[in-house]
Design an enzyme around this catalytic site. Structure first.
Site, short mmCIF file in Angstrom:
data_model
loop_
_atom_site.label_atom_id
_atom_site.label_comp_id
_atom_site.label_asym_id
_atom_site.label_seq_id
_atom_site.Cartn_x
_atom_site.Cartn_y
_atom_site.Cartn_z
NE ARG A 1 -3.71 -2.21 0.06
CZ ARG A 1 -3.25 -3.32 -0.53
NH1 ARG A 1 -2.11 -3.31 -1.22
NH2 ARG A 1 -3.93 -4.43 -0.47
CD GLU B 1 -6.08 1.20 2.22
OE1 GLU B 1 -5.93 0.10 2.75
OE2 GLU B 1 -6.85 1.39 1.26
CB SER C 1 -9.16 -1.23 4.32
OG SER C 1 -9.67 -2.42 3.78
C1 LIG Z 1 -15.70 0.43 -1.07
C2 LIG Z 1 -14.22 0.60 -1.26
C3 LIG Z 1 -13.39 -0.51 -1.40
C4 LIG Z 1 -12.01 -0.37 -1.60
N1 LIG Z 1 -11.24 -1.49 -1.72
C5 LIG Z 1 -9.90 -1.37 -1.91
C6 LIG Z 1 -9.08 -2.53 -2.04
O1 LIG Z 1 -9.56 -3.66 -2.02
N2 LIG Z 1 -7.75 -2.36 -2.21
C7 LIG Z 1 -7.19 -1.13 -2.28
O2 LIG Z 1 -5.96 -1.04 -2.44
N3 LIG Z 1 -7.92 0.00 -2.15
C8 LIG Z 1 -9.27 -0.10 -1.97
N4 LIG Z 1 -10.03 1.02 -1.81
C9 LIG Z 1 -9.39 2.33 -1.82
C10 LIG Z 1 -9.45 3.07 -3.18
O3 LIG Z 1 -10.47 2.56 -3.98
C11 LIG Z 1 -8.14 2.96 -3.94
O4 LIG Z 1 -7.09 3.50 -3.19
C12 LIG Z 1 -8.22 3.72 -5.28
O5 LIG Z 1 -7.06 3.47 -6.06
C13 LIG Z 1 -8.33 5.23 -5.12
O6 LIG Z 1 -8.59 5.76 -6.40
P1 LIG Z 1 -9.26 7.16 -6.58
O7 LIG Z 1 -9.19 7.51 -8.02
O8 LIG Z 1 -10.61 7.17 -5.98
O9 LIG Z 1 -8.28 8.10 -5.76
P2 LIG Z 1 -8.65 9.39 -4.91
O10 LIG Z 1 -9.37 9.00 -3.68
O11 LIG Z 1 -9.28 10.41 -5.77
O12 LIG Z 1 -7.18 9.87 -4.50
C14 LIG Z 1 -6.40 9.10 -3.61
C15 LIG Z 1 -4.97 9.67 -3.58
O13 LIG Z 1 -4.37 9.47 -4.85
C16 LIG Z 1 -4.00 10.71 -5.43
N5 LIG Z 1 -4.26 10.61 -6.86
C17 LIG Z 1 -5.42 10.27 -7.48
N6 LIG Z 1 -5.24 10.27 -8.81
C18 LIG Z 1 -3.95 10.62 -9.03
C19 LIG Z 1 -3.16 10.79 -10.20
N7 LIG Z 1 -3.65 10.62 -11.43
N8 LIG Z 1 -1.86 11.16 -10.04
C20 LIG Z 1 -1.32 11.34 -8.82
N9 LIG Z 1 -2.02 11.20 -7.69
C21 LIG Z 1 -3.31 10.83 -7.79
C22 LIG Z 1 -4.86 11.74 -4.74
O14 LIG Z 1 -4.28 13.03 -4.78
C23 LIG Z 1 -4.93 11.17 -3.35
O15 LIG Z 1 -3.75 11.48 -2.66
C24 LIG Z 1 -11.43 0.92 -1.64
C25 LIG Z 1 -12.26 2.05 -1.50
C26 LIG Z 1 -13.64 1.90 -1.32
C27 LIG Z 1 -14.50 3.11 -1.18
#
Ligand SMILES: Cc1cc2nc3c(=O)[nH]c(=O)nc-3n(C[C@H](O)[C@H](O)[C@H](O)COP(=O)(O)OP(=O)(O)OC[C@H]3O[C@@H](n4cnc5c(N)ncnc54)[C@H](O)[C@@H]3O)c2cc1C
Length: 347
Positions: free
Chosen positions: A159, A339, A238
């Site tokens: 992570r 996380e 998580s």
């Molecule tokens: C129901 C649920 C289940 C989940 N299950 C998992 C799981 O099983 N495993 C897991 O690892 N995660 C899980 N997650 C967490 C999440 O989905 C992941 O971390 C996902 O990759 C976040 O993507 P996002 O586009 O929503 O990022 P955001 O929430 O929009 O951003 C997260 C971080 O990444 C940065 N970021 C986003 N896009 C970029 C980019 N293009 N360049 C640079 N930085 C960027 C943001 O600035 C921020 O710091 C879960 C979340 C939810 C709500």
């Protein structure tokens, strides 16, 4: 597109947090780079936003530019996949399975954008993106140029990555993956729960569609697939990472739990460390599924997900998170680490 004083809560899966002073939506790589350059030149704080599924935004909102990445692009050349950062991750996974390619099938149903997957090395059910990413194309804000980073240069770990370690430097534009053509079969089933569910031994492959379907079923049962009607999914997934304990910390932890006839899950981790389960610690510290009576509670389906029951503020959620972190520390001497990324707030 530029909006002023734009609400951010609807753009996050937790649905909380205050507004952005300025919200810019970029649909091409050039627009992304231009928006970052403009904010940097103005000395304006910048928050990059994908699907908002790993963010806790404070109630005061963000006093700068929020750049929403809405680029599109799914390009498959043989087994090489290139995704634009704004692609919806879960949809891209489904498409690779439909193309008969293995490598990310166990990462089905994870919300958010493709561009965010390298940031925290997204993983689930024994797979993480570090296993298949070959290159990440990113805009380097320090050197003001677009760079291509190899897998090794991304410094992936559990992570974590170079992007998370240095959050103000890179904006991910594209992610490239080397997938596998295993004649319709998945990569080996690594996770005991998935193997049980699929009725196979750990280490065996299964049909790709079966792996994908099993993961979606398992995740839905835990409230880990987004469903706007189900408050158990109004979360950031998580909330705490699984603690990785040094040999010394693990020995102390074992001494404590043995006295109470408790056996915690334990998995070998790099450098002689041991990874244990945050969900187990939270549950055994007295915070069961559904814990809490306010507007923010634990999910009724998963102890690791902190949820907004509809009217929670960021402070409500953080108060619950602090209660749980402090309770686990008091019970087990283990410090839980959040996380999701905190914006304008700390745990
Ligand atoms: C129901 C649920 C289940 C989940 N299950 C998992 C799981 O099983 N495993 C897991 O690892 N995660 C899980 N997650 C967490 C999440 O989905 C992941 O971390 C996902 O990759 C976040 O993507 P996002 O586009 O929503 O990022 P955001 O929430 O929009 O951003 C997260 C971080 O990444 C940065 N970021 C986003 N896009 C970029 C980019 N293009 N360049 C640079 N930085 C960027 C943001 O600035 C921020 O710091 C879960 C979340 C939810 C709500």
């Amino acid at each position: 597109m530029v909006e002023l004083d734009a609400p951010l809560a609807p753009l996050t899966t937790l649905r909380l947090g205050g507004p952005a002073r300025r919200l810019v939506t970029a649909t091409t790589d050039d627009e992304v780079v231009a928006a970052v350059r403009e904010a940097d030149a103005a000395g304006e704080p910048l928050l990059v936003l994908g699907g908002g599924s790993n963010l806790v935004i404070g109630d005061a909102g963000f006093p700068g530019t929020v750049l929403r990445i809405a680029t599109e692009g799914f390009a498959l050349d043989g087994t090489v996949l290139e995704l634009a950062a704004g692609e919806v991750w879960a949809d891209a996974v489904t498409r690779t399975v439909e193309h008969g390619l293995a490598g990310i099938e166990f990462l089905a149903g994870i919300p958010g954008s493709a561009g965010a997957t390298p940031v925290q090395n997204v993983g689930a059910y024994g797979q993480d993106v570090a296993q298949s990413i070959t290159e990440v194309v990113a805009y380097d804000r320090r050197d003001d140029r677009v760079v291509t980073l190899s897998n090794a240069e991304c410094a992936f770990s559990y992570r974590h990555s170079r992007f998370k370690a240095d959050p103000d430097r890179y904006v991910v534009l594209r992610v490239r993956f080397a997938l596998e053509d295993n004649a319709g079969l998945s990569t080996p089933v690594r996770y005991a729960e998935t193997a049980r569910h699929l009725g196979v031994e750990q280490g065996e492959p299964v049909k790709l569609a079966d792996a994908h379907g099993a993961v979606l079923r398992l995740r839905s049962g835990k409230g880990m697939v987004l469903d706007p009607a189900d408050h158990d999914t109004w979360s950031a997934g998580s909330f705490f990472t699984n603690p990785v304990l040094s040999a010394e910390q693990y020995a102390a932890f074992l001494a404590l739990t043995a006295g109470r006839e408790l056996t915690a899950p334990a998995y070998p981790a790099p450098d002689g460390c041991t990874k244990t389960s945050a969900a187990w610690l939270i549950d055994r510290a007295g915070f069961g599924k559904g814990y809490g009576s306010g507007p923010a509670t634990l999910s009724t389906k998963h102890t690791l997900a902190l949820t907004n029951r509809g009217a929670a503020t960021a402070e409500d959620l953080l108060a619950l998170a602090r209660e749980i972190r402090d309770g686990v520390r008091a019970a087990f001497g283990v410090e839980l680490v959040n996380e999701p990324v905190m914006v304008g707030v700390t745990l």
